[in-house]
Design an enzyme around this catalytic site. Sequence first.
Site, mmCIF file in Angstrom:
data_model
loop_
_atom_site.group_PDB
_atom_site.id
_atom_site.type_symbol
_atom_site.label_atom_id
_atom_site.label_comp_id
_atom_site.label_asym_id
_atom_site.label_seq_id
_atom_site.Cartn_x
_atom_site.Cartn_y
_atom_site.Cartn_z
ATOM 1 N N ARG A 162 0.857 -1.180 0.000
ATOM 2 C CA ARG A 162 0.000 0.000 0.000
ATOM 3 C C ARG A 162 0.900 1.238 0.000
ATOM 4 O O ARG A 162 1.995 1.229 0.590
ATOM 5 C CB ARG A 162 -0.910 0.037 1.237
ATOM 6 N N HIS A 208 -1.615 0.281 -9.860
ATOM 7 C CA HIS A 208 -2.293 -0.711 -8.988
ATOM 8 C C HIS A 208 -2.802 -1.898 -9.813
ATOM 9 O O HIS A 208 -3.997 -2.207 -9.808
ATOM 10 C CB HIS A 208 -3.444 -0.063 -8.203
HETATM 11 P P1 NDP Z 1 -1.590 -11.224 4.872
HETATM 12 O O1 NDP Z 1 -2.497 -10.654 5.910
HETATM 13 O O2 NDP Z 1 -1.701 -12.648 4.499
HETATM 14 O O3 NDP Z 1 -0.070 -10.991 5.319
HETATM 15 C C1 NDP Z 1 0.377 -9.828 5.908
HETATM 16 C C2 NDP Z 1 1.825 -10.023 6.333
HETATM 17 O O4 NDP Z 1 2.304 -8.779 6.854
HETATM 18 C C3 NDP Z 1 1.976 -11.062 7.445
HETATM 19 O O5 NDP Z 1 3.151 -11.802 7.258
HETATM 20 C C4 NDP Z 1 2.101 -10.195 8.696
HETATM 21 O O6 NDP Z 1 2.847 -10.758 9.758
HETATM 22 C C5 NDP Z 1 2.860 -9.018 8.142
HETATM 23 N N1 NDP Z 1 2.679 -7.848 9.012
HETATM 24 C C6 NDP Z 1 1.549 -7.192 9.326
HETATM 25 N N2 NDP Z 1 1.808 -6.196 10.190
HETATM 26 C C7 NDP Z 1 3.137 -6.226 10.426
HETATM 27 C C8 NDP Z 1 3.998 -5.471 11.250
HETATM 28 N N3 NDP Z 1 3.554 -4.465 12.008
HETATM 29 N N4 NDP Z 1 5.309 -5.796 11.256
HETATM 30 C C9 NDP Z 1 5.773 -6.819 10.507
HETATM 31 N N5 NDP Z 1 5.001 -7.582 9.710
HETATM 32 C C10 NDP Z 1 3.693 -7.284 9.673
HETATM 33 O O7 NDP Z 1 -1.747 -10.292 3.592
HETATM 34 P P2 NDP Z 1 -1.539 -10.684 2.057
HETATM 35 O O8 NDP Z 1 -0.223 -11.326 1.916
HETATM 36 O O9 NDP Z 1 -2.729 -11.390 1.548
HETATM 37 O O10 NDP Z 1 -1.540 -9.222 1.390
HETATM 38 C C11 NDP Z 1 -0.590 -8.255 1.740
HETATM 39 C C12 NDP Z 1 -0.998 -6.896 1.204
HETATM 40 O O11 NDP Z 1 -0.813 -6.834 -0.207
HETATM 41 C C13 NDP Z 1 -2.486 -6.548 1.351
HETATM 42 O O12 NDP Z 1 -2.769 -6.121 2.666
HETATM 43 C C14 NDP Z 1 -2.652 -5.436 0.325
HETATM 44 O O13 NDP Z 1 -2.367 -4.200 0.935
HETATM 45 C C15 NDP Z 1 -1.590 -5.761 -0.713
HETATM 46 N N6 NDP Z 1 -2.180 -6.152 -2.001
HETATM 47 C C16 NDP Z 1 -1.853 -5.434 -3.116
HETATM 48 C C17 NDP Z 1 -2.317 -5.791 -4.344
HETATM 49 C C18 NDP Z 1 -1.891 -5.030 -5.557
HETATM 50 O O14 NDP Z 1 -2.411 -5.271 -6.646
HETATM 51 N N7 NDP Z 1 -0.931 -4.131 -5.447
HETATM 52 C C19 NDP Z 1 -3.217 -6.944 -4.522
HETATM 53 C C20 NDP Z 1 -3.502 -7.627 -3.296
HETATM 54 C C21 NDP Z 1 -2.998 -7.250 -2.083
HETATM 55 P P3 NDP Z 1 2.354 -12.083 10.517
HETATM 56 O O15 NDP Z 1 2.473 -13.193 9.496
HETATM 57 O O16 NDP Z 1 3.320 -12.237 11.615
HETATM 58 O O17 NDP Z 1 0.946 -11.845 10.946
HETATM 59 C C1 OXD Z 2 -6.402 -5.918 -2.939
HETATM 60 C C2 OXD Z 2 -5.872 -5.074 -3.974
HETATM 61 O O1 OXD Z 2 -6.230 -5.568 -1.781
HETATM 62 O O2 OXD Z 2 -6.307 -5.208 -5.122
HETATM 63 O O3 OXD Z 2 -6.997 -6.980 -3.235
HETATM 64 O O4 OXD Z 2 -4.999 -4.245 -3.724
#
Ligand code: NDP
Ligand code: OXD
Length: 312
Positions: free
Chosen positions: A227, A275
């Site tokens: 993000r 995006h």
């Molecule tokens: P998940 O919720 O599966 O994973 C999030 C990861 O971030 C976990 O490993 C979590 O740690 C870690 N995390 C969260 N907070 C912290 C912190 N404070 N410090 C360290 N690590 C942290 O999310 P996804 O993998 O499914 O998606 C990740 C992001 O990708 C989404 O939230 C979205 O913003 C973005 N996205 C972007 C897209 C695009 O087209 N650009 C498409 C889809 C998603 P832990 O495992 O320990 O909980």
């Molecule tokens: C999502 C994205 O969060 O598209 O799925 O960014």
Amino acid sequence: MPVRILFSSAPGDWELYRQHLVAAFSRAGIAAELMGDPVRPTDFDYIIWSPASPLQDFTPFTGLKAVLSLWAGVEKVVANKTLRVPVCRMVDPGLTAGMVEWVSGQVLRHHLGLDQHILHKDGVWRHHLIPPLAAGRHVGILGLGALGTACAKSLRRLGFQVSGWSRHQKKLRSVTCFAGESGLRSILARSEILVLLLPLTAATENLLNAERFSRMRAGAFLVNAGRGKLIDDDALIGALDAGQLTHATLDVFRQEPLPPDHAFWSHPKITVSPHVAAETRPETAVNVLVANIGRSLNGLALLNVVDLAEGY
Ligand code: NDP
Ligand code: OXD
């Protein structure tokens, strides 16, 4: 009695999803009444929803058991204070495969120095630019969730040295896993290509600020697919202008669409990607949605429930 499901997302999404959903419920043997309009809000059991939907007030949906998000990123879900039932975020094999492809492409672009040949068609035969093999390149991934873990495994398969960072300490085969502030310092210091796949939460907003950029390996490449607000924009420009970073490829921004006069568009060391890193794919996502509703109907715990307190 059939389970009653409202689909509410961006205009046009209902037409994309309707037939796939009907087929998936039928395959699962679940009798479902699917609607694209909230005719009688009190009747619905589940809502399949995205923040792009005109529906933002969930108060009238008094019979609701859960909301299933079409998006993986849930910062807007968390901000919606009318949501009082469990919310599941999207974990879709199609979305994950798309992100693996996009991240692998961006990493290979910088690893192989492809820009040298794509951008400089100037008659100079640059045969001396031989990159190290992937085994000699360190890639770091901030965020080891559904997407970060899949990307880490795929980059390992390509031969890269891969490290990852998450909130809780993780164990992944052949991936060096870090957690906590000291872990963040370690991964910033070692990564030649750093990929952001973190959710936006109170704890991750502006995570990459001037101080953290100064801790990054000199000349590193940054790829942000998480993000926009994970990064302090001015600090990023400062780090690029100072030569601390070589290039940033950004798929996500504080304001989307990125305004035409934003400094990122014209910055020579920034690639703007609108995006498009990965999309939820109706063909695969409907199976995930239907399976989760099926679990709930059978009294099993829902999968991928958002922790509203942690924000992801
Ligand atoms: P998940 O919720 O599966 O994973 C999030 C990861 O971030 C976990 O490993 C979590 O740690 C870690 N995390 C969260 N907070 C912290 C912190 N404070 N410090 C360290 N690590 C942290 O999310 P996804 O993998 O499914 O998606 C990740 C992001 O990708 C989404 O939230 C979205 O913003 C973005 N996205 C972007 C897209 C695009 O087209 N650009 C498409 C889809 C998603 P832990 O495992 O320990 O909980
Ligand atoms: C999502 C994205 O969060 O598209 O799925 O960014």
